[in-house]
Design a protein around this motif. Structure first.
Motif, short mmCIF file in Angstrom:
data_model
loop_
_atom_site.label_atom_id
_atom_site.label_comp_id
_atom_site.label_asym_id
_atom_site.label_seq_id
_atom_site.Cartn_x
_atom_site.Cartn_y
_atom_site.Cartn_z
N LEU A 92 0.92 -1.28 -0.16
CA LEU A 92 -0.24 -0.08 -0.20
C LEU A 92 0.92 1.28 0.03
O LEU A 92 2.08 1.18 0.88
CB LEU A 92 -0.88 0.09 1.32
N THR A 93 0.54 2.20 -1.01
CA THR A 93 1.34 3.20 -0.86
C THR A 93 0.20 4.57 -0.50
O THR A 93 -0.96 4.70 -0.99
CB THR A 93 1.84 3.86 -2.28
N GLY A 94 0.37 5.10 0.50
CA GLY A 94 -0.69 6.15 1.21
C GLY A 94 -0.47 7.39 0.66
O GLY A 94 0.57 7.67 0.25
N LEU A 97 1.89 10.37 4.82
CA LEU A 97 2.82 9.71 5.68
C LEU A 97 2.09 9.02 6.92
O LEU A 97 2.39 7.89 7.27
CB LEU A 97 3.93 10.70 6.10
N GLU A 100 0.38 5.79 5.71
CA GLU A 100 1.12 4.78 5.53
C GLU A 100 1.63 4.26 6.89
O GLU A 100 1.79 3.21 6.99
CB GLU A 100 2.44 5.12 4.81
N TYR A 103 -1.15 2.19 8.45
CA TYR A 103 -1.13 0.83 7.95
C TYR A 103 -0.10 -0.31 8.43
O TYR A 103 -0.54 -1.31 8.72
CB TYR A 103 -1.29 1.05 6.09
N GLN A 104 1.25 0.53 8.50
CA GLN A 104 2.15 -0.55 8.79
C GLN A 104 2.08 -1.01 10.24
O GLN A 104 2.33 -2.00 10.61
CB GLN A 104 3.55 0.28 8.56
#
Length: 155
Positions: A92-94, A97, A100, A103-104
């Motif tokens: 996934l590229t949010g 920042l 992202e 998500y991580q």
């Protein structure tokens, strides 16, 4: 006590004492057959050979619960590996920042959720009934399944 105290230190008691255990003779599984070099020993001392007893129902139940817990621990370990594999296949590229990073963090929680669930169930059901423990562990196998990996495999 004799004059030589070193000899007393090596003396473990009288072999005729009923509490004395001879590992070569008393721990035999098949008590019907005499040990090598022990022919007629039971006839000499008039004592019956020890008979191996079957495990009690409580011991069998405890063994079954331990086996089920071990099996479910293996399932949880496989689930953690499944989450690691599924996270690697869904990048996934949010837009920002923050998206992202969040998500991580969610990916990290998905990986350790299986270990956390297992540890929490083991800690919280320590003194309880084994059926409750197995039930909570079984529920965790449904909730914590690596769905992204399973859906990718099924489609």
């Amino acid at each position: 006590m004799t004059a030589d105290r070193r000899e007393d230190a090596l003396d473990w008691g009288d072999p005729d004492d009923p509490s004395w255990v001879d590992p070569g003779r008393d721990d035999r599984v098949d008590a019907d057959e005499p040990a090598p070099g022990d022919e007629g020993a039971d006839a000499r001392d008039g004592a019956a050979a020890p008979i191996a007893t079957a495990a009690s129902p409580a011991d069998r139940r405890r063994s079954a619960v331990t086996a089920a817990t071990g099996l479910l621990a293996g399932v949880y370990l496989a689930y953690s590996v499944g989450w690691i594999l599924s996270i690697g296949s869904l990048p996934l590229t949010g837009a920002t920042l923050l998206i992202e990073v969040m998500y991580q963090f969610g990916e990290f929680l998905a990986i350790i959720a299986c270990a956390l669930w297992f540890g929490a169930v083991m800690a919280l059901t320590r003194g309880g009934r084994p059926a409750v423990r197995i039930g909570w562990l079984a529920l965790g196998t449904l909730v914590l399944a690596p769905w992204p990996l399973l859906l990718a495999v099924l489609s």
